[in-house]
Design an enzyme around this catalytic site. Sequence first.
Site, PDB file in Angstrom:
ATOM      1  CG  ASP A 101      -0.284  -0.441   2.501  1.00 15.80           C
ATOM      2  OD1 ASP A 101       0.958  -0.334   2.589  1.00 15.80           O
ATOM      3  OD2 ASP A 101      -0.987  -0.892   3.417  1.00 15.80           O
TER       4      ASP A 101
ATOM      5  CG  ASN B 144      -8.591  -1.073  11.870  1.00 19.48           C
ATOM      6  OD1 ASN B 144      -7.583  -1.665  11.469  1.00 19.48           O
ATOM      7  ND2 ASN B 144      -9.229  -0.193  11.127  1.00 19.48           N
TER       8      ASN B 144
ATOM      9  CG  HIS C 200      -5.629  -2.091   8.677  1.00 18.56           C
ATOM     10  ND1 HIS C 200      -5.736  -0.756   9.009  1.00 18.56           N
ATOM     11  CD2 HIS C 200      -4.303  -2.358   8.737  1.00 18.56           C
ATOM     12  CE1 HIS C 200      -4.539  -0.270   9.261  1.00 18.56           C
ATOM     13  NE2 HIS C 200      -3.652  -1.215   9.103  1.00 18.56           N
TER      14      HIS C 200
ATOM     15  CD  GLU D 155      -8.584   1.197   7.569  1.00 13.11           C
ATOM     16  OE1 GLU D 155      -8.520   0.279   8.402  1.00 13.11           O
ATOM     17  OE2 GLU D 155      -8.126   2.332   7.781  1.00 13.11           O
TER      18      GLU D 155
HETATM   19  C1  GLP Z   1      -0.347   0.062   8.612  1.00 11.44           C
HETATM   20  C2  GLP Z   1      -0.086  -0.633   7.258  1.00 11.44           C
HETATM   21  C3  GLP Z   1      -0.127  -2.104   7.434  1.00 11.44           C
HETATM   22  C4  GLP Z   1       0.620  -2.437   8.699  1.00 11.44           C
HETATM   23  C5  GLP Z   1      -0.238  -2.070   9.864  1.00 11.44           C
HETATM   24  C6  GLP Z   1       0.435  -2.250  11.223  1.00 11.44           C
HETATM   25  O1  GLP Z   1      -1.286   1.030   8.544  1.00 11.44           O
HETATM   26  N1  GLP Z   1      -0.928  -0.253   6.178  1.00 11.44           N
HETATM   27  O2  GLP Z   1       0.436  -2.747   6.300  1.00 11.44           O
HETATM   28  O3  GLP Z   1       0.891  -3.811   8.768  1.00 11.44           O
HETATM   29  O4  GLP Z   1      -0.793  -0.806   9.668  1.00 11.44           O
HETATM   30  O5  GLP Z   1       1.292  -1.193  11.530  1.00 11.44           O
HETATM   31  P1  GLP Z   1       2.280  -1.230  12.752  1.00 11.44           P
HETATM   32  O6  GLP Z   1       3.260  -2.312  12.474  1.00 11.44           O
HETATM   33  O7  GLP Z   1       2.928   0.122  12.779  1.00 11.44           O
HETATM   34  O8  GLP Z   1       1.485  -1.513  13.966  1.00 11.44           O
END
Ligand code: GLP
Length: 258
Positions: free
Chosen positions: A72, A141, A143, A148
Amino acid sequence: MQVTVLADAEVVAAAAAERLLQDRRGSDQLPLGLATGRTMVPVYAALRRRFDRLSGPEQQAIRQGWRSFNLDEYLGLGPSDPRSFAAFMAEQLQGPLGLAPIQVQLPDGLAVDSQQEAGRYLEALTAAGGIGLQLLGLGSNGHVGFNEPPCGPEAPSRCLALSAATLAQNAAAFGGDAAAVPHQAITLGLAEILSAERILLVVTGSAKAQILRRALLEPPCPQVPASWLQGHPRLEVLVDGAGAAALPPDLTCRFAKA
Ligand code: GLP
């Protein structure tokens, strides 16, 4: 599904890095699917350390075969913005491993037509053969990528609005201001993620314990997009003790525990 509980985030990162490197050394040269986020910082650090210990010819073989597609990108951020996922990947992997920028693909957050860009990105991934090993983090959440909730397993690559929970989760990279986080992003869909040959979900920290329990144990539902991963035939979960705190002890009968 195989869930491996390891002592802490460093050990999880080392195990994840090992799997990524093994994948790149294998004969299956389908592209890697890569993720961003704080969970991946120690993973990529461990990968760089392992890469540095390889011989010159081994490093060269990995460089030559490298193709990866990230999940993404924020809408409106390009590689020159240090808060973009493109900049994150350039700093964490592309530069240190000596890869050409084209070998590490991401959606173009600056594309004029973002839905068209989501389609172009999917076409490029399809032309490359699809994902072999898909690395995933877990949103607070539920995702994966930026899929989402609510989100079904057929959701395609697309541009979408980010939830308030995600803006808050990712605010740290934007000076702690959730309002400063781009409100839209381009993401590969659950359809593409679930089409990967193998999935490696990496989860660390107590803040993810409850959502991980829901993702792995509750019946799959749109409110927890990661729960659709349960249907994947080759899902491996690497989790630290804190992240596994809400998984019931009897899981050790069904899942490997290291
Ligand atoms: C982000 C990304 C995800 C990531 C997730 C966890 O928003 N789009 O690909 O795995 O949220 O993030 P973090 O590792 O900072 O908790």
